[in-house]
Design a protein around this motif. Structure first.
Motif, PDB file in Angstrom:
ATOM      1  N   THR A 114      28.102 -34.761  28.257  1.00 13.64           N
ATOM      2  CA  THR A 114      28.304 -34.830  26.817  1.00 13.64           C
ATOM      3  C   THR A 114      28.453 -33.411  26.306  1.00 13.64           C
ATOM      4  O   THR A 114      27.546 -32.595  26.445  1.00 13.64           O
ATOM      5  CB  THR A 114      27.112 -35.527  26.125  1.00 13.64           C
ATOM      6  N   GLU A 159      29.558 -31.407  22.822  1.00 12.00           N
ATOM      7  CA  GLU A 159      29.857 -31.508  21.398  1.00 12.00           C
ATOM      8  C   GLU A 159      30.087 -32.966  20.983  1.00 12.00           C
ATOM      9  O   GLU A 159      31.080 -33.309  20.355  1.00 12.00           O
ATOM     10  CB  GLU A 159      31.071 -30.647  21.052  1.00 12.00           C
ATOM     11  N   ASN A 160      29.191 -33.846  21.399  1.00 13.39           N
ATOM     12  CA  ASN A 160      29.240 -35.271  21.081  1.00 13.39           C
ATOM     13  C   ASN A 160      30.467 -35.986  21.624  1.00 13.39           C
ATOM     14  O   ASN A 160      30.869 -37.019  21.119  1.00 13.39           O
ATOM     15  CB  ASN A 160      29.126 -35.508  19.567  1.00 13.39           C
TER      16      ASN A 160
END
Length: 94
Positions: A72, A74-75
């Motif tokens: 994951t 930055e989202n």
């Protein structure tokens, strides 16, 4: 990078070269090379699964294309093996 990963990358480059040469995904040479690439990726995924110690393992997100662990960043979900962001395929859990 281990030998199998190099073979996968080489097979991928060969498939792209054949696609550029023939211009069709349905050309027999492209299909044959795609099958070679699929087998190598399947072997890589199998090898990765066999290496895992399943005792006490929590659910892990993996790439729907190659089965490698997904990070994951930055989202966003990212597969480092495929070197791509996963947008349309949500990661599967094993």
């Amino acid at each position: 990078m281990d030998t199998l990963e190099r073979r996968i990358e080489h097979a991928r480059k060969q498939m792209h070269a054949l696609l550029n040469k023939y211009g069709l995904f349905l050309h027999p040479a492209v299909i044959k090379q795609s099958m070679v690439l699929d087998e190598l990726i399947n072997q890589y995924s199998k090898d990765q699964l066999e290496k895992r110690d399943w005792k006490g393992v929590s659910m892990m997100k993996t790439c729907g294309y190659c089965g490698s662990a997904v990070e994951t960043l930055e989202n966003k979900m990212y597969c480092t093996f495929c070197d791509m962001e996963l947008k349309t395929i949500s990661p599967r859990t094993v």
